[in-house]
Design a protein around this motif. Structure first.
Motif, PDB file in Angstrom:
ATOM      1  N   HIS A 341       0.833  -1.206   0.000  1.00 16.59           N
ATOM      2  CA  HIS A 341       0.000   0.000   0.000  1.00 16.59           C
ATOM      3  C   HIS A 341       0.864   1.251   0.000  1.00 16.59           C
ATOM      4  CE1 HIS A 341      -2.866   3.056   1.179  1.00 16.59           C
ATOM      5  NE2 HIS A 341      -2.206   3.260   2.303  1.00 16.59           N
ATOM      6  N   SER A 342       1.921   1.268   0.807  1.00 21.81           N
ATOM      7  CA  SER A 342       2.804   2.428   0.883  1.00 21.81           C
ATOM      8  C   SER A 342       3.484   2.687  -0.453  1.00 21.81           C
ATOM      9  CB  SER A 342       3.848   2.222   1.983  1.00 21.81           C
ATOM     10  OG  SER A 342       3.231   2.068   3.251  1.00 21.81           O
ATOM     11  N   LEU A 343       3.883   1.626  -1.151  1.00 18.94           N
ATOM     12  CA  LEU A 343       4.504   1.790  -2.465  1.00 18.94           C
ATOM     13  C   LEU A 343       3.551   2.451  -3.452  1.00 18.94           C
ATOM     14  CD1 LEU A 343       6.438  -1.581  -2.895  1.00 18.94           C
ATOM     15  CD2 LEU A 343       7.410   0.676  -2.450  1.00 18.94           C
ATOM     16  N   TRP A 344       2.276   2.134  -3.361  1.00 15.88           N
ATOM     17  CA  TRP A 344       1.289   2.762  -4.248  1.00 15.88           C
ATOM     18  C   TRP A 344       1.172   4.257  -3.977  1.00 15.88           C
ATOM     19  CZ3 TRP A 344      -1.877   1.429  -8.348  1.00 15.88           C
ATOM     20  CH2 TRP A 344      -1.744   0.114  -8.811  1.00 15.88           C
ATOM     21  N   LEU A 345       1.403   4.678  -2.732  1.00 18.02           N
ATOM     22  CA  LEU A 345       1.295   6.099  -2.392  1.00 18.02           C
ATOM     23  C   LEU A 345       2.522   6.906  -2.801  1.00 18.02           C
ATOM     24  CD1 LEU A 345      -0.119   5.920   1.266  1.00 18.02           C
ATOM     25  CD2 LEU A 345      -1.419   6.277  -0.837  1.00 18.02           C
ATOM     26  N   MET A 346       3.667   6.260  -2.981  1.00 22.30           N
ATOM     27  CA  MET A 346       4.943   6.976  -3.119  1.00 22.30           C
ATOM     28  C   MET A 346       5.100   7.663  -4.461  1.00 22.30           C
ATOM     29  SD  MET A 346       7.733   4.455  -1.375  1.00 22.30           S
ATOM     30  CE  MET A 346       7.465   3.869   0.303  1.00 22.30           C
ATOM     31  N   ASP A 347       5.743   8.842  -4.405  1.00 24.00           N
ATOM     32  CA  ASP A 347       6.143   9.500  -5.639  1.00 24.00           C
ATOM     33  C   ASP A 347       7.505   8.971  -6.077  1.00 24.00           C
ATOM     34  OD1 ASP A 347       8.091  10.760  -4.080  1.00 24.00           O
ATOM     35  OD2 ASP A 347       7.156  12.740  -4.161  1.00 24.00           O
ATOM     36  N   ALA A 348       8.085   9.550  -7.112  1.00 23.65           N
ATOM     37  CA  ALA A 348       9.349   9.047  -7.651  1.00 23.65           C
ATOM     38  C   ALA A 348      10.495   9.197  -6.664  1.00 23.65           C
ATOM     39  CB  ALA A 348       9.685   9.776  -8.952  1.00 23.65           C
ATOM     40  N   ASP A 349      10.323  10.091  -5.677  1.00 26.22           N
ATOM     41  CA  ASP A 349      11.359  10.302  -4.670  1.00 26.22           C
ATOM     42  C   ASP A 349      11.054   9.579  -3.369  1.00 26.22           C
ATOM     43  OD1 ASP A 349      13.854  11.430  -4.160  1.00 26.22           O
ATOM     44  OD2 ASP A 349      13.004  13.176  -3.161  1.00 26.22           O
ATOM     45  N   ALA A 350      10.105   8.631  -3.416  1.00 25.03           N
ATOM     46  CA  ALA A 350       9.751   7.765  -2.276  1.00 25.03           C
ATOM     47  C   ALA A 350       9.082   8.513  -1.133  1.00 25.03           C
ATOM     48  CB  ALA A 350      10.983   7.003  -1.770  1.00 25.03           C
ATOM     49  N   ARG A 351       8.431   9.643  -1.422  1.00 28.98           N
ATOM     50  CA  ARG A 351       7.673  10.352  -0.398  1.00 28.98           C
ATOM     51  C   ARG A 351       6.197  10.034  -0.544  1.00 28.98           C
ATOM     52  NH1 ARG A 351      10.240  16.103  -1.849  1.00 28.98           N
ATOM     53  NH2 ARG A 351       9.681  15.207  -3.858  1.00 28.98           N
ATOM     54  N   VAL A 352       5.496   9.975   0.590  1.00 35.12           N
ATOM     55  CA  VAL A 352       4.067   9.695   0.585  1.00 35.12           C
ATOM     56  C   VAL A 352       3.316  10.938   1.055  1.00 35.12           C
ATOM     57  CG1 VAL A 352       4.495   7.257   1.061  1.00 35.12           C
ATOM     58  CG2 VAL A 352       4.017   8.812   2.956  1.00 35.12           C
ATOM     59  N   PRO A 353       2.036  11.080   0.707  1.00 42.19           N
ATOM     60  CA  PRO A 353       1.265  12.232   1.193  1.00 42.19           C
ATOM     61  C   PRO A 353       1.192  12.260   2.710  1.00 42.19           C
ATOM     62  CG  PRO A 353       0.091  11.082  -0.564  1.00 42.19           C
ATOM     63  CD  PRO A 353       1.236  10.211  -0.180  1.00 42.19           C
ATOM     64  N   ALA A 354       1.181  13.445   3.273  1.00 43.29           N
ATOM     65  CA  ALA A 354       1.106  13.618   4.726  1.00 43.29           C
ATOM     66  C   ALA A 354      -0.349  13.599   5.164  1.00 43.29           C
ATOM     67  CB  ALA A 354       1.770  14.927   5.142  1.00 43.29           C
ATOM     68  N   ILE A 355      -0.970  12.432   5.086  1.00 42.00           N
ATOM     69  CA  ILE A 355      -2.391  12.291   5.407  1.00 42.00           C
ATOM     70  C   ILE A 355      -2.559  12.185   6.917  1.00 42.00           C
ATOM     71  CG2 ILE A 355      -4.434  10.861   5.081  1.00 42.00           C
ATOM     72  CD1 ILE A 355      -3.090   9.864   2.455  1.00 42.00           C
ATOM     73  N   GLY A 356      -3.544  12.920   7.462  1.00 38.32           N
ATOM     74  CA  GLY A 356      -3.796  12.856   8.900  1.00 38.32           C
ATOM     75  C   GLY A 356      -2.657  13.463   9.696  1.00 38.32           C
ATOM     76  N   ASP A 357      -2.669  13.194  11.003  1.00 43.05           N
ATOM     77  CA  ASP A 357      -1.625  13.703  11.882  1.00 43.05           C
ATOM     78  C   ASP A 357      -0.296  13.012  11.616  1.00 43.05           C
ATOM     79  OD1 ASP A 357      -3.050  15.556  13.321  1.00 43.05           O
ATOM     80  OD2 ASP A 357      -3.439  14.245  15.029  1.00 43.05           O
ATOM     81  N   PHE A 358       0.770  13.756  11.804  1.00 41.93           N
ATOM     82  CA  PHE A 358       2.099  13.171  11.926  1.00 41.93           C
ATOM     83  C   PHE A 358       2.996  14.211  12.575  1.00 41.93           C
ATOM     84  CE2 PHE A 358       6.303  11.675  10.267  1.00 41.93           C
ATOM     85  CZ  PHE A 358       6.327  10.521  11.035  1.00 41.93           C
ATOM     86  N   ASP A 359       3.731  13.795  13.611  1.00 41.55           N
ATOM     87  CA  ASP A 359       4.549  14.743  14.377  1.00 41.55           C
ATOM     88  C   ASP A 359       6.038  14.438  14.262  1.00 41.55           C
ATOM     89  OD1 ASP A 359       4.835  12.488  15.946  1.00 41.55           O
ATOM     90  OD2 ASP A 359       3.558  13.210  17.568  1.00 41.55           O
ATOM     91  N   ASP A 360       6.451  13.887  13.110  1.00 48.27           N
ATOM     92  CA  ASP A 360       7.864  13.580  12.848  1.00 48.27           C
ATOM     93  C   ASP A 360       8.415  12.527  13.801  1.00 48.27           C
ATOM     94  OD1 ASP A 360       7.941  15.588  10.826  1.00 48.27           O
ATOM     95  OD2 ASP A 360       8.161  17.091  12.393  1.00 48.27           O
TER      96      ASP A 360
END
Length: 661
Positions: A341-360
């Motif tokens: 699932h994560s691979l489907w979200l990734m762009d060419a630089d392996a970043r995924v959308p920041a969906i919902g909360d995330f505090d690093d």
């Protein structure tokens, strides 16, 4: 005498507190209410335990997590260079976390008072010596951001410092690491102050100290340090065990606590019932992984970052037990589904959308800076752990995590096509255009369990990237506790890439981690032929307006996406806003009749967005009055950015076409 305005200001925190308790109770089942009453009594009874470190009486000897030091020694040069740089930061007292910089202590190891400093003003955090459960941090106006205090007190910087000891074969980093642990203990007596308030904080601190000491090697510790370390682990394990996050709080916090119990009792095998505690915690962890990752791999908290964090915690616990290479088949399948699932979200630089909360957040931190490819890093670890090289991400940032947990080699292979994750509630369209162009469509729940703590009011939102260029992005998280207004704003529908009706959000918050109402979404249809089309709808406006929001996403097979929004119901036509928040590297211009927007970056044209329905566009950037046009790329950081607002009365379906240039 206090003025009327003073009384109003004083009453606002009280009203917020009462509203929070009312909403929290409304989200609880009877079993949870009973649990909370028992928990409250246990907290009061535990006051007598806060008598200082000398009251903690450990037995047995200090142990360590095996093979950690040898894995660090085998780290490649790029990781070694990062470790050396981060260790130098710690040596000089440079701490820069969550968008804040602490005043550099005059000496290192820092004095015990250093751990209580609020970086916002350089002053001690209030109530540091209070019994930990007497400290209220959820309520009030203009309260301090306790998240930053917690972050420093996770002690994650100890791990690169300890790793530097091994790589340089130098005793000085060892002495500094030990000195920092002793300083922290002197400044944080058991169960007093905010550092003891939350089980997840205790668990992450336990992991940090356990890894640091395992890297250094207990044979290099003197008797006094071993005794202090045992007290540290006994106190932490005992407190986590006494106050578990259960019922509506059993999200990533529960996974962290279980991992902390396993790691802490591994380091202190003389803890009463340590073997049973580890066994029970491991079995509970397997259950939580099964519950908190949907069968299709989507994290139940609706946050890719928090799901990666939960999985990293799980894998650290597995490594402490020596189980990493012998996971149950069902668990491997669930982890593999998440990686896919994560691979489907990734762009060419392996970043995924920041969906919902995330505090690093992360478990093993190599640097103090946020990790833009954190999800990809954990995917690489999972790929290696389950023996699935086909699940390797297209890129990662090197780190200590790779050395401790193992990591697969990156792979350029990326999926193309359309995929609906029906259990978790996302659909993804990936085109080979721009290698690739990726559109993610959210039709899932707001969040996990009854309070949906880390979800946002982003139902039916989209995110879009073209190659390694993020285009339509998420507003982020920004803050948790220090501003109720900003916390609510960054979760509001108006800052997400979806439709807002009469300024009303599709879901409405009732506290920093709770919701008064939650939109229910459903996938109506998903088809790839003859035209790629996904249709979904939600009921977030049904109770108040009698309307259902339906969104259709169509793809032409190359580079154009058509977004069709309609309101289904018998109410009169309503004023709506369809929003698209742009990445700060992009700028936009709108044409004269406000029907078309051109998006550019430093390299030229990126995309065109055109409205052929009733809505007309305007651009907002960094508007303090409305809170629109802002993005938080990492916790505690806020940047102005272009937000496209297509506005008008929806008397017929809105059709907006997005073409990647």
């Amino acid at each position: 005498m206090k003025s009327i305005n003073d009384l109003k200001l004083l009453s606002r925190p009280v009203l917020h507190r009462l509203a929070w308790y009312h909403a929290r109770l409304a989200a609880m089942a009877p079993a949870e209410i009973a649990h909370r009453l028992v928990e409250a009594a246990a907290r009061q009874a535990s006051r007598q335990r806060s008598r200082g470190w000398e009251a903690v009486e450990p037995v047995g000897s200090l142990a360590m997590i095996p093979d950690v030091a040898s894995r660090i020694r085998a780290a490649p040069p790029d990781i070694s260079a990062l470790i050396a740089r981060e260790a130098d930061y710690v040596r000089t007292g440079c701490f820069h976390l969550l968008g804040a910089r602490w005043p550099e202590p005059p000496v290192m190891p820092a004095d015990p008072e250093f751990w209580r400093i609020d970086p916002d003003d350089g002053q001690p955090f209030p109530q540091w010596d209070a019994f930990t459960f007497d400290i209220s941090f959820r309520h009030g106006i203009g309260t301090r951001e306790i998240k930053r205090i917690w972050e420093l007190n996770r002690l994650q910087f100890l791990v690169p410092l300890a790793a530097d000891t091994v790589l340089r074969n130098d005793q000085q980093p060892t002495l500094l690491a030990i000195g920092l642990i002793r300083s922290w203990m002197a400044g944080n007596p058991p169960f007093r102050g905010p550092a003891w308030n939350s089980g997840i904080e205790l668990a992450l601190r336990t992991v940090s100290v356990a890894l640091a000491l395992s890297i250094i090697g207990i044979e290099r510790l003197d008797a006094a340090t071993r005794s202090a370390a045992l007290r540290f682990f006994f106190a932490h394990v005992d407190w986590i065990r006494r106050f578990p996050s259960l019922h509506s709080s059993a999200n990533n916090h529960r996974i962290a606590e279980l991992a902390g119990l396993i790691v802490g009792s591994t380091m202190a095998p003389g803890f009463p019932g340590a073997v049973t505690l580890r066994d029970n915690s491991w079995r509970a962890l397997l259950v939580e992984i099964d519950q908190q990752i949907r069968p299709d791999g989507v994290g139940a908290e609706q946050s890719p970052g928090y799901t990666a964090f939960s999985i990293e915690l799980f894998l650290v616990a597995a490594a402490a037990l020596g189980y990493q290479g012998n996971l149950p088949a069902a668990t491997k399948d669930r982890l593999s589904a998440w990686a896919e699932h994560s691979l489907w979200l990734m762009d060419a630089d392996a970043r995924v959308p920041a969906i919902g909360d995330f505090d690093d957040c992360r478990v093993i931190a190599t640097t103090q800076a946020p990790e833009s490819k954190y999800v990809a890093s954990v995917v690489a670890v999972v790929s290696g752990c389950v023996g699935r090289p086909d699940l390797a991400p297209p890129a990662t940032d090197p780190g200590i995590r790779d050395a401790v947990l193992g990591s697969a080699t990156v792979s350029p292979a990326q999926p193309v096509g359309i995929r609906s994750f029906t259990s978790g509630g996302y659909s993804v369209i990936r085109s080979s255009h721009k290698a690739p162009t990726v559109l993610t469509f959210d039709h899932g729940p707001v969040g996990y369990l009854s309070i949906a703590a880390h979800g946002h009011a982003d139902t039916l939102a989209i995110w879009l990237s073209a190659g390694n260029q993020p285009v339509i992005v998420d507003a982020g998280t920004y803050l948790y506790h220090s501003s109720r207004d900003l916390r609510d704003l960054f979760r509001h529908t108006s800052v997400h890439n979806t439709l807002t009706l009469d300024g009303t959000g599709s879901s409405r918050p009732s506290g920093p981690f709770n919701w008064a109402t939650k939109a229910n979404a459903r996938l109506v249809s998903s088809e790839s032929a003859p035209v790629s089309r996904i249709v979904a709808e939600h009921d977030g406006y049904l109770a108040q307006y009698g309307l259902v929001h339906r969104r259709t996403v169509q793809f032409d097979g190359a580079s154009c996406f058509t977004i069709i929004d309609e309101l289904i119901g018998s109410s009169a036509d309503k004023k709506v806003t369809v929003s698209f928040l742009l990445d700060p590297s992009c700028r936009s211009t709108v044409d004269a009749d406000r029907k078309e927007v051109l998006i550019t970056n430093n390299d030229g044209h990126v995309a065109r967005i055109a409205s052929s329905g009733p809505l007309r566009a305007r651009i907002v950037r960094g508007d303090e009055a409305t809170g629109l046009g802002w993005l938080s790329p990492s916790f505690g950081v806020r940047l102005p950015t272009d937000q496209l607002l297509f506005e008008g009365v929806l008397d017929s379906p809105s059709t907006i076409t997005i073409c990647v240039v």
